[in-house]
Scaffold this motif. Structure first.
Motif, PDB file in Angstrom:
ATOM      1  N   ILE A  21       0.816  -1.215   0.000  1.00 58.81           N
ATOM      2  CA  ILE A  21       0.000   0.000   0.000  1.00 58.81           C
ATOM      3  C   ILE A  21       0.853   1.270   0.000  1.00 58.81           C
ATOM      4  O   ILE A  21       0.530   2.229  -0.695  1.00 58.81           O
ATOM      5  N   PHE A  22       1.926   1.290   0.783  1.00 54.78           N
ATOM      6  CA  PHE A  22       2.679   2.533   0.963  1.00 54.78           C
ATOM      7  C   PHE A  22       3.840   2.738  -0.005  1.00 54.78           C
ATOM      8  O   PHE A  22       4.259   3.864  -0.228  1.00 54.78           O
ATOM      9  N   GLU A  23       4.390   1.677  -0.596  1.00 50.25           N
ATOM     10  CA  GLU A  23       5.522   1.843  -1.512  1.00 50.25           C
ATOM     11  C   GLU A  23       5.213   2.752  -2.704  1.00 50.25           C
ATOM     12  O   GLU A  23       6.088   3.510  -3.121  1.00 50.25           O
ATOM     13  N   PRO A  24       3.998   2.736  -3.263  1.00 51.22           N
ATOM     14  CA  PRO A  24       3.715   3.658  -4.371  1.00 51.22           C
ATOM     15  C   PRO A  24       3.881   5.135  -3.991  1.00 51.22           C
ATOM     16  O   PRO A  24       4.100   5.974  -4.864  1.00 51.22           O
ATOM     17  N   LEU A  25       3.827   5.448  -2.703  1.00 52.46           N
ATOM     18  CA  LEU A  25       3.984   6.836  -2.267  1.00 52.46           C
ATOM     19  C   LEU A  25       5.416   7.336  -2.434  1.00 52.46           C
ATOM     20  O   LEU A  25       5.673   8.528  -2.317  1.00 52.46           O
ATOM     21  N   LYS A  26       6.347   6.448  -2.734  1.00 47.37           N
ATOM     22  CA  LYS A  26       7.731   6.856  -3.004  1.00 47.37           C
ATOM     23  C   LYS A  26       7.830   7.644  -4.307  1.00 47.37           C
ATOM     24  O   LYS A  26       8.771   8.395  -4.505  1.00 47.37           O
ATOM     25  N   ASP A  27       6.853   7.448  -5.194  1.00 47.36           N
ATOM     26  CA  ASP A  27       6.786   8.213  -6.450  1.00 47.36           C
ATOM     27  C   ASP A  27       6.198   9.577  -6.103  1.00 47.36           C
ATOM     28  O   ASP A  27       5.036   9.685  -5.716  1.00 47.36           O
ATOM     29  N   ILE A  28       7.002  10.624  -6.223  1.00 44.16           N
ATOM     30  CA  ILE A  28       6.609  11.955  -5.768  1.00 44.16           C
ATOM     31  C   ILE A  28       5.331  12.450  -6.447  1.00 44.16           C
ATOM     32  O   ILE A  28       4.497  13.085  -5.812  1.00 44.16           O
TER      33      ILE A  28
END
Length: 59
Positions: A21-28
């Motif tokens: 769920i949270f890894e996609p948030l690494k894409d600014i």
């Protein structure tokens, strides 16, 4: 971030951005696509951060 109680500062979420769920948030660009649902920061993939959590981590 700025909170209703006047607290403001930066929050480093880098240690929280793991898992499906949270890894996609690494894409600014994806990170910037958040919306506020009530006072919760939410993203279209189901990730969210509650205001209490964010307030505890503001520097």
């Amino acid at each position: 971030m700025t909170f209703d109680d006047g607290a403001e500062g930066e929050i480093d979420l880098s240690s929280e951005l793991y898992g499906k769920i949270f890894e996609p948030l690494k894409d600014i660009s994806f990170f910037k696509s958040f919306i506020l649902e009530g006072h919760t920061m939410s993203w279209s993939n189901g990730a969210d951060f509650a205001p209490e959590f964010l307030r505890e981590h503001v520097h």
